[in-house]
Design an enzyme around this catalytic site. Structure first.
Site, PDB file in Angstrom:
ATOM      1  CD  GLN A  55      -2.926  -1.163   2.278  1.00  0.00           C
ATOM      2  OE1 GLN A  55      -2.594  -1.808   3.257  1.00  0.00           O
ATOM      3  NE2 GLN A  55      -4.058  -0.498   2.231  1.00  0.00           N
ATOM      4  CG  HIS A  75       0.636  -4.527 -13.504  1.00  0.00           C
ATOM      5  ND1 HIS A  75       1.804  -5.066 -13.047  1.00  0.00           N
ATOM      6  CD2 HIS A  75       0.662  -3.223 -13.120  1.00  0.00           C
ATOM      7  CE1 HIS A  75       2.521  -4.146 -12.431  1.00  0.00           C
ATOM      8  NE2 HIS A  75       1.837  -3.017 -12.455  1.00  0.00           N
ATOM      9  NE  ARG A 113      -0.063  -4.603  11.823  1.00  0.00           N
ATOM     10  CZ  ARG A 113      -1.166  -4.801  11.104  1.00  0.00           C
ATOM     11  NH1 ARG A 113      -2.126  -3.904  11.079  1.00  0.00           N
ATOM     12  NH2 ARG A 113      -1.308  -5.912  10.415  1.00  0.00           N
ATOM     13  CG  HIS A 158      -0.799  -6.000   5.326  1.00  0.00           C
ATOM     14  ND1 HIS A 158      -0.869  -5.410   6.575  1.00  0.00           N
ATOM     15  CD2 HIS A 158      -1.924  -5.626   4.675  1.00  0.00           C
ATOM     16  CE1 HIS A 158      -2.008  -4.703   6.656  1.00  0.00           C
ATOM     17  NE2 HIS A 158      -2.648  -4.809   5.517  1.00  0.00           N
ATOM     18  CG  ASN A 202      -3.482  -7.190   8.043  1.00  0.00           C
ATOM     19  OD1 ASN A 202      -3.658  -6.675   9.136  1.00  0.00           O
ATOM     20  ND2 ASN A 202      -4.203  -6.849   6.982  1.00  0.00           N
ATOM     21  CD  GLU A 203      -7.903  -6.511   7.967  1.00  0.00           C
ATOM     22  OE1 GLU A 203      -8.258  -6.567   6.783  1.00  0.00           O
ATOM     23  OE2 GLU A 203      -8.126  -5.526   8.698  1.00  0.00           O
ATOM     24  CG  ASN A 344      -6.521  -5.039  11.949  1.00  0.00           C
ATOM     25  OD1 ASN A 344      -5.733  -4.849  12.867  1.00  0.00           O
ATOM     26  ND2 ASN A 344      -6.136  -5.230  10.700  1.00  0.00           N
ATOM     27  CE1 TYR A 346      -9.672   0.850   9.562  1.00  0.00           C
ATOM     28  CE2 TYR A 346      -9.589  -1.534   9.726  1.00  0.00           C
ATOM     29  CZ  TYR A 346      -8.963  -0.322   9.478  1.00  0.00           C
ATOM     30  OH  TYR A 346      -7.633  -0.293   9.151  1.00  0.00           O
ATOM     31  CD  GLU A 413      -5.100  -2.645   9.599  1.00  0.00           C
ATOM     32  OE1 GLU A 413      -6.187  -2.372   9.031  1.00  0.00           O
ATOM     33  OE2 GLU A 413      -4.258  -3.403   9.106  1.00  0.00           O
TER      34      GLU A 413
END
Ligand code: NAG
Ligand code: NAG
Ligand code: NAG
Length: 509
Positions: A55, A75, A113, A158, A202-203, A344, A346, A413
């Site tokens: 990212q 791509h 992190r 990740h 991650n996740e 994490n 949100y 997160e």
């Protein structure tokens, strides 16, 4: 005591007695403070910010880096990315690492992190050939962090799988677990002397469901089959890395190994019995899918997942369950394979029972047994899925406390997206609301949370949303050659929180 502790303080579970004392103390303090506004502070607690390799790094094809599934996907399938962009350059953190660390120093956070790109370290995915420039890059970042007393919290995976391994089936291939262990060994050998807090994955909920059951890379959309195979390999790989750390590195390196799981809070749509049951099944299928095998006393998948998927598979004429089975040895190997839970969070969903009959086509969304929605009057963000519901954070943390015997947690997160611009009062409002909920979860309810990470340090490539959604404390000007970073109001807010470990009582800037 914490100043000399190299870890992000996760050693050992806090005792039940300590928990009770904590709650009692918190209550006494609250009563003592009376009705006027009290200052909310966090003790023995660390604040940090996060990014992830694909990212922010850019430099996708330089200095010996191999291709990842996200390189290939952006791509080949620009149609799948909201603004048809790629992470080829992103925020160019590969070349701007000093600048990023300067921002961290400016924020005064205790930890950073970040994730390591597997194909940057091992261009072919295999550990027979290590890319020296990749190792040099992360060593440079670790040097800079060390110079400024910022602890590294490092994610091994990740989402950017080497494309070579995707050609073997990626995470649906059980053998990828062995290659992940070899990659992790390279990381422990090279960076383990300085990294004391590791996250294997991650996740996995998001990348297994999204990548193998949906439209995240590699984007196969085989929901209800490949997503379960992915999760199965990931859970085995996680357990194997934890046991390898125990055998080969723990004594020397004295670090902690955890996993980051994502959990949106499923709240029942109504108080009806059926909706309450549906919301609980939703929790077991989302967090429990990964947390139950690792953090529960019995290990293995949640019994309700086993029961539902076995039953539905049978009715869909599959010769065996679509949910793979662990051997008894694997159940034992995975059970307890974490020093802490990376968490994490949100947003929140409302869940109602799904009364549809069993469809011919398998899908995770049917297996989960509920339908999720959000309330129109919940405050919005720049992401359709992200509504601002701080009380869901407190409920989610308490569910974990009760389900898994109060494991040590680092919130790895939490954050919100806004439109471009630096006057981000909405972001400050979000952070304040969620930190207040976190404070109650810790000091009123007794949840054992040791740290909080804001996502994200800077604006970055938000997967299939491209650059359209901004989560950064610093704005990135993607049109500028230097990817200029500009401080938002929220950066000053986080700086104040990180410095004082308290929420500012009135915020005027
Ligand atoms: C790397 O990718 C860029 C596009 O992002 C391209 O212009 C450039 O030629 C590539 N460089 C190499 C060495 O392949
Ligand atoms: C987010 O902002 C972008 C403009 O920056 C806009 O195109 C998009 O529709 C917004 N999304 C939501 C969900 O508000
Ligand atoms: C970009 O960075 C270089 C090197 O730090 C500097 O010389 C140049 O002036 C910068 N350009 C802009 C447009 O900020």
């Amino acid at each position: 005591m914490y100043a000399v502790d190299q870890r992000v303080s996760v050693s050992g579970y806090r005792s039940k007695m300590q928990d009770r004392l904590f709650v009692l103390l918190a209550l006494v303090l609250q009563i003592g403070a009376g009705a006027e506004e009290r200052e909310l502070c966090f003790q023995n607690f660390k604040f940090g910010v996060a990014t992830a390799a694909y990212q922010v790094e850019g430099a996708w094809n330089v200095s010996g880096k191999g291709e990842s599934i996200w390189d290939r996907y952006t791509h080949e399938r620009p149609d799948r990315i909201f603004d048809h962009q790629t992470g080829d350059v992103a925020a160019d953190s590969y070349h701007l690492v000093e600048e990023d660390v300067r921002l961290l120093v400016d924020l005064g956070v205790q930890f950073y992190r970040f994730s390591i790109s597997w194909p940057r370290i091992l261009p072919s995915g295999f550990s027979n050939k290590i890319n020296p420039d990749g190792v040099r890059y992360y060593n440079k970042l670790l040097d800079l962090l060390n110079q400024h007393n910022i602890l590294p919290v490092v994610t091994m995976y990740h989402w950017d799988l080497p494309q070579t391994l995707q050609q073997l089936g990626g995470w649906t291939n059980p053998l990828i677990a062995d290659h992940f262990v070899s990659y992790a060994r390279v990381l422990f050998e090279n960076f383990g002397p300085r990294v004391k807090t590791w996250l294997t994955f991650n996740e996995p909920l998001s990348f297994c469901q999204g990548g193998y059951g949906g439209i995240e890379a590699p984007g196969f959309g085989a929901s209800g089959t490949d997503d379960y195979l992915c999760a199965h390999t990931v859970l085995r790989a996680h357990g194997m890395v934890f046991r390898m750390y125990d055998r080969e590195f723990r004594k020397k390196q004295q670090g902690n190994v955890g996993i980051t799981l994502d959990f949106s809070w499923p709240e029942p749509l109504t108080t009806s019995k059926n909706n309450q049951i549906a919301a609980e099944i939703f929790r077991q299928f989302s967090l429990g899918w990964f947390a139950h095998p690792i953090f529960s006393e019995t290990g293995d998948y949640p019994p309700i997942m086993r029961k539902r998927i076995d039953y539905i598979s049978k009715h869909q004429h599959f010769p065996r369950s679509r949910l793979p089975k662990f051997t008894p040895q694997e159940v034992e190997m995975i059970k307890g394979s974490a020093d802490f839970l990376g968490f994490n969070h949100y947003t929140t969903y409302l869940v109602e029972k799904n009364y549809q009959p069993i469809p011919a086509q398998p899908s995770f969304d049917y297996d989960i047994g509920g339908i999720k929605t959000q309330k129109d009057d919940w405050p919005k963000s720049n992401s359709t899925w992200l509504k601002v519901v701080p009380w869901g954070f407190r409920k989610a943390l308490n569910w974990v406390r009760k389900a898994y015997n109060n494991p040590p947690i680092i919130v790895t997160e939490n954050g919100v997206s806004t439109r471009p611009g630096t006057q981000d009062l909405r972001r400050i409002n979000y952070i304040e609301g969620y930190l207040k909920a976190l404070h109650s979860a810790i000091y009123v309810d007794g949840c054992d949370v040791r740290g909080y990470t804001y996502w994200s340090l800077i604006d970055n490539f938000e997967w299939t949303r491209g650059f359209s959604e901004r989560f950064g404390l610093y704005e990135v000007d993607y049109a500028s050659p230097n990817k200029t970073r500009t401080k938002r109001l929220s950066a000053a807010y986080i700086a104040k929180v990180a410095k004082t470990r308290c929420l500012p009582q009135s915020w005027t800037t």
